[in-house]
Design an enzyme around this catalytic site. Sequence first.
Site, PDB file in Angstrom:
ATOM      1  N   HIS A 431     114.480 -49.721   9.137  1.00  6.46           N
ATOM      2  CA  HIS A 431     113.494 -49.747  10.221  1.00  6.46           C
ATOM      3  C   HIS A 431     114.019 -49.094  11.500  1.00  6.46           C
ATOM      4  O   HIS A 431     113.270 -48.942  12.471  1.00  6.46           O
ATOM      5  CB  HIS A 431     113.023 -51.189  10.486  1.00  6.46           C
ATOM      6  CG  HIS A 431     113.981 -52.046  11.242  1.00  6.46           C
ATOM      7  ND1 HIS A 431     114.779 -52.985  10.633  1.00  6.46           N
ATOM      8  CD2 HIS A 431     114.264 -52.121  12.564  1.00  6.46           C
ATOM      9  CE1 HIS A 431     115.502 -53.606  11.539  1.00  6.46           C
ATOM     10  NE2 HIS A 431     115.215 -53.106  12.729  1.00  6.46           N
ATOM     11  N   ASP A 478     115.580 -53.168   3.496  1.00  8.53           N
ATOM     12  CA  ASP A 478     115.747 -52.616   4.847  1.00  8.53           C
ATOM     13  C   ASP A 478     117.152 -52.020   5.001  1.00  8.53           C
ATOM     14  O   ASP A 478     118.024 -52.589   5.658  1.00  8.53           O
ATOM     15  CB  ASP A 478     115.511 -53.726   5.869  1.00  8.53           C
ATOM     16  CG  ASP A 478     115.452 -53.211   7.293  1.00  8.53           C
ATOM     17  OD1 ASP A 478     115.294 -51.989   7.475  1.00  8.53           O
ATOM     18  OD2 ASP A 478     115.569 -54.040   8.224  1.00  8.53           O
ATOM     19  N   SER A 575     119.542 -54.448  15.700  1.00 11.57           N
ATOM     20  CA  SER A 575     119.083 -53.978  14.400  1.00 11.57           C
ATOM     21  C   SER A 575     120.009 -52.909  13.833  1.00 11.57           C
ATOM     22  O   SER A 575     120.468 -52.016  14.553  1.00 11.57           O
ATOM     23  CB  SER A 575     117.674 -53.394  14.531  1.00 11.57           C
ATOM     24  OG  SER A 575     116.726 -54.421  14.613  1.00 11.57           O
TER      25      SER A 575
END
Length: 633
Positions: A431, A478, A575
Amino acid sequence: MGGKVSFLLLLLLVVCSELRSPPEEEAPSFVEQGPLTTPATATLATSPAPTQPEIDEYLGPRQCLDKSWTRASCGLVFCSPWQRCIDGSCSCKPPYLCPVDNVTAVCGRGSRNYRSYCQAMAVSCRTKEPVMSHFGERCSQEKFQSSAVGKNRVVKLFLPSSTGGGEDFLVCEKLWDMAAANVFCKETKHPLGAASADSVPYESLNTGTLPRKCVSVRCQGYETSLAECVIYNKEEIGSGEVAAVTCYDPSQALTGNDCGFSCVNSKCISLNQTCDGVDDCGDRSDEMCCKKCRGDAFRCKTGVCIHSESLVDGQLDCLDGEDELKKHETRALKRSGRVDQAAGEYVSPKTELMVSRNLLESQLYCGIPNKTTVHDTDVEPRGRTSRVKRVVGGVEANPTQIQWQIALEENRRVDCGGAYIGGCWVVTAAHCVRPKPSAFKVKFSVWKKSRAQDTTDIVPVEEIIIHPGYGPATYENDIALVKLDKLPFKEECVEDNPAISAVCLPWSTHLFQPGHTCSISGWGRTADGKAAQVLLWANVSLIDRCERFYKDRFRPGMMCAGDLEGSVDSCQGDSGGPLVCQDELGVSYLWGIVSWGERCGQPGFPGVYTQVAHYFEWIRLHTGWPAITRFNS
């Protein structure tokens, strides 16, 4: 980065009873490597499902035994140097992939000779037939032979000399066990090995027709001939006992409920032969699922029992290296009958095995930062700066402490992190990226977000590989690979820099167990909402059964981590950043990638990470063997 969820460190003074890991069990929580099934829906109030009946106080649990693990299951044990781990199973390598430096030549049983023990074993692995006779540069017509003589089936060996000729020996009783007996019987065309490893007093035999000397033999169980085992000094037998063997006859074996333990290969052994560190089954399935070990055997955290002579022998047997810790030296030397193989006149296959492993592992150096730069505080500005990103909580890192941490810059702003895994490759969250390499740069050795330091390096991106199964709505799969641009006229992508080190990639989802303490790192906002200026890090613990917290939102390839008191979590801003775990020898592995979560640090909502080991095969296929792992390659 609209619509993306990003995460950062959060240090909250909250006690979270819901996040406490369940009581530690004697057997690890086993998770199948590779594709997993989707967890059933659960709530925080759901009690754990009742466990199936245990086998006994040593063996089990049943859920582990049902997986039929053997010595070829490289999720729990190491492959031999002539094998590599593919899809969770040890597969034979071509002989030419074996190391050729500092090795001893091997005389074959036929007309062919081999450059090394590893090469001979690679051929045996592929043909399922013994090919090794003995070590030696010059090979004569004499070859290794083994036989069982007399009604007692006493084991007799002919050991050729490297200079020609040879001599007959019996096998001394003191190291003789089922692992060696299995190897002997398999060599003599009994596929399931031995029924028992016996011994008889030498004086009770017709000694006039037998050799008066014996040698000791130690086998691991994977060998196809006693010639491939470690052979210790020859000695006079005197009034001692010698080894004998009874080979396994399936037609006379117990079956069903009458069988104490049914091996994966269908052989039946008694229950008290399990979890003793000896390969009684012949496929090691009796040592793979153990709550504790019998006698003086040693239990690895993965539930595998190993022989006490494997402790501190210079060769890793437990995935995390625990068997090689110096604290076990006293225990290792206490074993009765231990023989100093260095005093023997025979070349040791174990020594050759260690040489091969060391040479293979030295081809990739990872997981150990350069200590000389960890406390470097020289942060002279260099080049342009980037926008300051926010981090919540955590402890300030030293300027070059976390040497695999990278900042992923997209169009001059940094919203994600990642981890350098060596060569030209970086791992981050799917992502965090999109398939436009020119929009991204990878920044190495970044400490203060608003200014470069003298060790900072900025590298353009050649390719971005997003996992094909990535689901933006669910954060399933992910994970993404970022391939760096090569330096002009070079094969390398990163300049030599003592402040940059690669983190190791794990090949097994069992390498670290629930409760293990790992570290997370990244940039983001502080607890008071102010912008952090430096890279932060914090410790978290691995948490199992994460479907308790996120119900059916928790998917295959995900894992959870947090603080046992519920005071540390990964939240917005980090992230793609690394969750790194250290093994017992201090080697660091990229265990997780910051992916998603809810309500940072609040009870019942631990951080969710992409489990890197789950994607080992996918990473290997894109990066190749040299860039991905120190072991099982």
